[in-house]
Design an enzyme around this catalytic site. Structure first.
Site, PDB file in Angstrom:
ATOM      1  N   CYS A 141      38.217  39.188  33.637  1.00 51.47           N
ATOM      2  CA  CYS A 141      37.725  39.652  34.457  1.00 51.47           C
ATOM      3  C   CYS A 141      38.846  41.005  34.908  1.00 51.47           C
ATOM      4  O   CYS A 141      38.076  41.567  35.604  1.00 51.47           O
ATOM      5  CB  CYS A 141      38.069  38.939  36.477  1.00 51.47           C
ATOM      6  SG  CYS A 141      39.666  38.501  36.359  1.00 51.47           S
ATOM      7  N   GLU A 172      51.120  34.748  35.129  1.00 50.62           N
ATOM      8  CA  GLU A 172      50.257  33.853  35.262  1.00 50.62           C
ATOM      9  C   GLU A 172      49.570  33.366  34.164  1.00 50.62           C
ATOM     10  O   GLU A 172      49.946  33.269  32.857  1.00 50.62           O
ATOM     11  CB  GLU A 172      48.808  35.053  35.778  1.00 50.62           C
ATOM     12  CG  GLU A 172      48.542  35.409  34.469  1.00 50.62           C
ATOM     13  CD  GLU A 172      47.412  35.194  34.595  1.00 50.62           C
ATOM     14  OE1 GLU A 172      47.048  33.993  35.166  1.00 50.62           O
ATOM     15  OE2 GLU A 172      46.505  35.776  33.498  1.00 50.62           O
ATOM     16  N   GLY A 173      49.363  31.561  34.449  1.00 53.75           N
ATOM     17  CA  GLY A 173      48.904  30.731  33.290  1.00 53.75           C
ATOM     18  C   GLY A 173      47.538  31.317  33.168  1.00 53.75           C
ATOM     19  O   GLY A 173      47.370  30.764  31.622  1.00 53.75           O
ATOM     20  N   GLY A 195      31.442  30.136  44.875  1.00 56.21           N
ATOM     21  CA  GLY A 195      31.032  29.130  43.836  1.00 56.21           C
ATOM     22  C   GLY A 195      32.194  28.453  43.574  1.00 56.21           C
ATOM     23  O   GLY A 195      32.868  28.035  45.346  1.00 56.21           O
ATOM     24  N   SER A 237      49.207  40.658  31.852  1.00 57.88           N
ATOM     25  CA  SER A 237      48.178  40.484  33.127  1.00 57.88           C
ATOM     26  C   SER A 237      48.824  41.419  34.168  1.00 57.88           C
ATOM     27  O   SER A 237      49.741  41.188  34.140  1.00 57.88           O
ATOM     28  CB  SER A 237      48.855  38.662  33.560  1.00 57.88           C
ATOM     29  OG  SER A 237      47.934  38.064  32.175  1.00 57.88           O
TER      30      SER A 237
END
Length: 428
Positions: free
Chosen positions: A50, A114-115, A189, A109
């Site tokens: 994204c 972030e993982g 979603g 990121s």
């Protein structure tokens, strides 16, 4: 051969540009096949999330390779080249190596550390391997990047307490909507992002959560991970009634076109109803024409930057520690890559020695005559192979381990001259 990356990210391009260039997983195979038809491109891997689209290639020549990738991006995004170029970044050689290491470690990121990105890098490698995009160089590079990402997460604290896109979205909702426990919340979603949304909403005290998804099975799988939460599960056909009954809606689907627009909202919302929409998908799930709709607030992934910035400063020192580890991984890859220079000479030497061994063995066996048994021939064959392997082993090990580039080149030249070897080095 040259390693390079051409792409765009949340740092270089707004969401309305990124969504035009997003390549969903079902289209990765065709994209890799298309890129490999270009004359200068040998290997391809595509990282599409994204927040970024990055195309890694091994090219015969750098500049023609860059032009071919840029042309490809212009075609798939239906964007003029002059317009597209202002949003692209181009990294060559060591800068490209360093970049994929930083990406895998979460240092590039939107949310520092972030993982999820490491799993996305693994998926990129897996798909490139599956669809014949990888060769020796990119395969090794992505494996080295995955090792780098794991090291950063185990040897530094940068991943501890790191926020994700989903948690930043929930944080934004809390800032804008004030009291989450009393909000009627719908999530469109049921994938990984939705799972994280549920997790963070529950942590904030939310109690009225509805999951809307095409697949009932996927919704049930998500609900089973939160057995104590009273999640309501609805089919996608019930999306508009669910939105009409909500104060807060998150959208997180893999749809390539908007699933919600101004006309749909005007048709389902009550006259005085207020609604907050947070779209964390790219391409966007919510059409841009929703902006400005009365009593509706609409946010997308680019609106999360202010929330993320509050968390970033305290993590910068951890990032500096991580950069040191990444330099070690870059150096390890470069050492391996330089060792490839020795492969043609070693292969040529082994081939020449093996030819001599076979010729001399044939002469010896012919002199011994037909009465010499097959078993004896096998023993002599094994003996001569063993002698050749033992003689060549130590020089080959030392040659590969030589880190001094000039010293290694001198050794290679000496071998080529002494044994009259012909080589064709594809890696230089």
């Amino acid at each position: 051969m040259n390693i390079l990356v051409v792409g765009l990210s949340h740092k270089t391009a707004p969401v309305e540009v990124r969504e035009k260039l997003s390549i969903p997983e079902p289209k990765i195979e065709a994209a890799i096949a298309h890129l490999k038809t270009y004359p200068h491109i040998e290997e391809v891997a595509i990282l599409s999330t994204c927040n970024r689209l990055e195309i890694y290639v091994v090219a015969r020549e750098s500049q023609p390779g860059v032009r071919e990738i840029t042309q490809f991006l212009s075609e798939i995004g239906q964007l003029p080249l002059d317009y597209l170029r202002r949003y692209l970044f181009i990294l060559l050689h060591q800068d490209a190596l360093r970049h994929i290491m930083r990406v895998a470690a979460g240092l590039d990121s939107l949310v520092l550390g972030e993982g999820q990105i490491l799993a996305q890098v693994k998926t990129t490698h897996k798909l490139a391997q599956k669809y014949n995009g990888l060769g020796q160089l990119l395969d090794r590079l992505f494996k080295q990047a995955m090792t780098a990402g794991k090291r950063v997460r185990t040897e530094t604290s940068i991943g501890t307490g790191a926020v994700s896109i989903s948690s930043a979205a929930v944080e934004l909702a809390q800032i804008k909507a004030a009291h989450l426990p009393s909000c009627r919340t719908s999530i469109i979603g049921a994938g990984k992002m939705a799972h994280l949304l549920v997790k963070h909403l529950l942590a904030k005290g939310a109690t009225q959560i509805t999951i809307v998804n095409r697949s009932r099975k996927r919704s049930l799988e998500l609900a089973r991970q939160f057995p104590d939460a009273p999640l309501q599960l609805l089919e996608i056909t019930e999306m508009l009634p669910a939105i009409a009954g909500s104060d807060l809606v998150f959208t997180s689907t893999s749809a390539t076109e908007p699933i919600l627009n101004r006309a749909m909202l005007q048709g389902c919302l009550a006259c005085h109803q207020s609604l907050m929409l947070i779209d964390i998908s790219v391409p966007r799930n919510i059409h841009a024409d929703v902006d400005g709709l009365e009593r509706v607030q609409c946010f997308n992934v680019d609106d999360l930057k202010a929330v993320v910035a509050q968390n970033t400063e305290s993590r910068r020192q951890m990032a500096r520690e991580a950069e040191v580890l990444l330099e070690e991984e870059v150096a390890a890859f470069e050492l391996w890559r330089r060792s490839l220079d020795t492969v043609p000479t070693i292969s040529s030497l082994r081939h020449k020695i093996e030819s001599i061994r076979e010729q001399e063995l044939e002469k010896a066996l012919s002199r011994l005559g037909s009465e010499f048994g097959e078993k004896h021939q096998e023993v002599i064959e094994a003996l001569t192979r063993g002698i050749v392997n033992k003689i060549l082993h130590e020089p080959m090990v030392q040659l590969r381990a030589q880190q001094d580039i000039e010293a290694r080149e001198r050794c290679l030249e000496s071998l080529q001259m002494l044994f009259n070897l012909e080589t064709n080095n594809q890696f230089t």
